[in-house]
Design a protein around this motif. Structure first.
Motif, PDB file in Angstrom:
ATOM      1  N   GLN A 243       0.852  -1.100  -0.026  1.00 63.73           N
ATOM      2  CA  GLN A 243       0.010  -0.020  -0.059  1.00 63.73           C
ATOM      3  C   GLN A 243       0.896   1.154   0.010  1.00 63.73           C
ATOM      4  OE1 GLN A 243      -2.205   0.336   3.544  1.00 63.73           O
ATOM      5  NE2 GLN A 243      -3.565   2.090   2.596  1.00 63.73           N
ATOM      6  N   TRP A 244       1.889   1.095   0.782  1.00 62.17           N
ATOM      7  CA  TRP A 244       2.857   2.489   0.961  1.00 62.17           C
ATOM      8  C   TRP A 244       3.380   2.566  -0.522  1.00 62.17           C
ATOM      9  CZ3 TRP A 244       8.003   3.973  -0.046  1.00 62.17           C
ATOM     10  CH2 TRP A 244       8.338   5.025   0.670  1.00 62.17           C
ATOM     11  N   ARG A 246       2.394   1.677  -3.204  1.00 67.03           N
ATOM     12  CA  ARG A 246       1.333   2.163  -4.239  1.00 67.03           C
ATOM     13  C   ARG A 246       1.184   3.650  -4.174  1.00 67.03           C
ATOM     14  NH1 ARG A 246      -1.995  -1.036  -2.951  1.00 67.03           N
ATOM     15  NH2 ARG A 246      -3.316   0.177  -1.759  1.00 67.03           N
ATOM     16  N   ARG A 247       1.025   3.980  -3.023  1.00 68.10           N
ATOM     17  CA  ARG A 247       0.617   5.516  -2.778  1.00 68.10           C
ATOM     18  C   ARG A 247       1.711   6.457  -3.129  1.00 68.10           C
ATOM     19  NH1 ARG A 247      -2.421   7.923  -3.151  1.00 68.10           N
ATOM     20  NH2 ARG A 247      -2.297   9.504  -1.316  1.00 68.10           N
ATOM     21  N   GLN A 248       2.845   5.729  -3.182  1.00 63.21           N
ATOM     22  CA  GLN A 248       4.315   6.673  -3.489  1.00 63.21           C
ATOM     23  C   GLN A 248       4.142   6.699  -5.147  1.00 63.21           C
ATOM     24  OE1 GLN A 248       8.175   4.471  -3.668  1.00 63.21           O
ATOM     25  NE2 GLN A 248       9.142   6.188  -2.544  1.00 63.21           N
ATOM     26  N   GLU A 250       1.709   6.508  -6.938  1.00 64.79           N
ATOM     27  CA  GLU A 250       0.380   7.394  -7.239  1.00 64.79           C
ATOM     28  C   GLU A 250       0.694   8.955  -6.950  1.00 64.79           C
ATOM     29  OE1 GLU A 250      -3.064   4.059  -6.435  1.00 64.79           O
ATOM     30  OE2 GLU A 250      -2.639   5.809  -4.766  1.00 64.79           O
ATOM     31  N   ALA A 252       1.659  10.286  -3.990  1.00 64.16           N
ATOM     32  CA  ALA A 252       1.365  10.789  -2.327  1.00 64.16           C
ATOM     33  C   ALA A 252       2.316  11.944  -2.138  1.00 64.16           C
ATOM     34  CB  ALA A 252       1.164   9.725  -1.593  1.00 64.16           C
ATOM     35  N   GLU A 256       1.682  12.514   3.362  1.00 62.20           N
ATOM     36  CA  GLU A 256       0.860  11.500   3.318  1.00 62.20           C
ATOM     37  C   GLU A 256       1.584  10.166   3.435  1.00 62.20           C
ATOM     38  OE1 GLU A 256      -2.745  13.036   0.454  1.00 62.20           O
ATOM     39  OE2 GLU A 256      -0.617  12.327  -0.423  1.00 62.20           O
ATOM     40  N   LEU A 257       2.792   9.936   2.912  1.00 58.62           N
ATOM     41  CA  LEU A 257       3.654   8.821   3.088  1.00 58.62           C
ATOM     42  C   LEU A 257       4.294   8.700   4.461  1.00 58.62           C
ATOM     43  CD1 LEU A 257       5.686   8.990  -0.261  1.00 58.62           C
ATOM     44  CD2 LEU A 257       3.738   7.634  -0.069  1.00 58.62           C
ATOM     45  N   LEU A 260       1.272   7.244   6.658  1.00 56.85           N
ATOM     46  CA  LEU A 260       1.203   5.822   6.155  1.00 56.85           C
ATOM     47  C   LEU A 260       2.138   5.139   6.834  1.00 56.85           C
ATOM     48  CD1 LEU A 260      -0.634   3.705   5.097  1.00 56.85           C
ATOM     49  CD2 LEU A 260       0.680   4.318   2.914  1.00 56.85           C
TER      50      LEU A 260
END
Length: 316
Positions: A243-244, A246-248, A250, A252, A256-257, A260
């Motif tokens: 998830q971390w 993936r957010r990176q 995308e 983020a 936000e990172l 998380l």
């Protein structure tokens, strides 16, 4: 057949060192078992109070009369000084250091107190610096290893370090059986350090869930991430880490990172399988064994490999 400079330096039968595996190693149970098998067991100091560390050293001595070492993660100077003081007072004679900044004077500090020091290095320049500072040997660790890693793989790193320094070189990273052991010696190393392989032992302090994840892992199931210490640590993949990343990808924000990452670290404290420190050799491990079984089989199979080389040469 495998008596090397490392055996003489450390007073051990086989040139094999157990990676400290801070936080999950099993402490005195694993270190003593590895030492009793003829290799060098190593205690982790990370996360332990002074009292706990003294107790670990005492318990190890109660289980073995063979040499063992202590690992000092090169963190803040106050931590290094505190652990070094305990090592001296408790009569520990061998110390390996973690992959911290080699610019910190950890080697000279320990050498000044009569301790044999083997720093873990991830680059040639670090090995050269450690030799100048007085290290007795260096452990050249490639990025395949579990825990803190650099950016160079073991195969190119080890021979370059061997060529760059005059002190003994121990190979680490991606070594989990006799084939890796023999290969390391062929590259010029005088021994090996194995961490992940000893994590999957009966004596290891890893939880049942952690050991199962190692058994189920393939060579592609680890990833280096900076979220736990600020430096890249190779661990087994988990849904939380995915998830971390993936957010990176995308886009983020840094905040936000960071938020998380804080959630993942909090979850890690209550669930041991959220992040398991392990190297890429996890894909080679298919069963939980004792430390003695691992060391004994490694040496026996390494002898067979070397004898097969002799047979091939004779045939030619």
């Amino acid at each position: 057949m495998f008596h090397t400079k490392l055996c003489d330096l450390l007073g051990i039968k086989y040139p094999v060192i157990q990676g400290a595996l801070g936080g999950v190693s099993g402490g005195h149970l694993l270190a003593a078992a590895v030492s009793n098998a003829g290799a060098l067991g190593v205690l982790a100091s990370f996360g332990l109070t002074t009292g706990q560390l003294r107790e670990e050293i005492s318990q190890t001595r109660a289980l073995t009369d063979k040499p063992f070492g202590l690992n000092i993660y090169a963190a803040k100077p106050a931590f290094v000084s505190r652990v070094a003081k305990v090592a001296v007072e408790e009569g520990v004679t061998i110390v390996t250091t973690g992959r911290g900044d080699p610019k910190k004077p950890i080697v000279s500090l320990l050498k000044g107190r009569g301790i044999t020091v083997l720093p873990v290095v991830a680059a040639v320049r670090h090995a050269v610096r450690m030799e100048k500072e007085g290290a007795d040997a260096v452990i050249a660790s490639g990025m395949e290893a579990g825990g803190h890693v650099g950016t160079v793989c073991s195969l190119p790193l080890i021979p370059q370090v061997v060529s760059a320094v005059k002190i003994p070189v121990v190979a680490a990273g991606g070594i989990g059986d006799a084939r890796g052991f023999v290969a390391a010696l062929a590259l010029g190393a005088c021994g090996v350090q194995m961490g992940t392989r000893f994590l999957a032992t009966h004596e290891s302090g890893a939880s049942f869930e952690q050991k199962q994840k190692i058994l189920e892992a393939s060579e592609e199931d680890t990833v280096p991430t900076p979220i736990f210490t600020g430096r890249n640590v190779r661990v087994l993949k988990s849904p939380e880490l995915e998830q971390w990343f993936r957010r990176q990808r995308e886009g983020a924000t840094a905040q936000e990172l960071e938020d998380l990452a804080s959630q993942i670290k909090r979850k890690r404290r209550s669930r041991s399988d959220v992040s398991v420190t392990a190297g890429q050799v996890g894909g080679m491990i298919t069963e939980i064994e004792s430390a003695e079984q691992i060391v004994t089989r490694l040496i026996e199979e390494a002898m067979a490999i070397c004898l097969s080389f002799g047979s091939l040469a004779g045939a030619e």
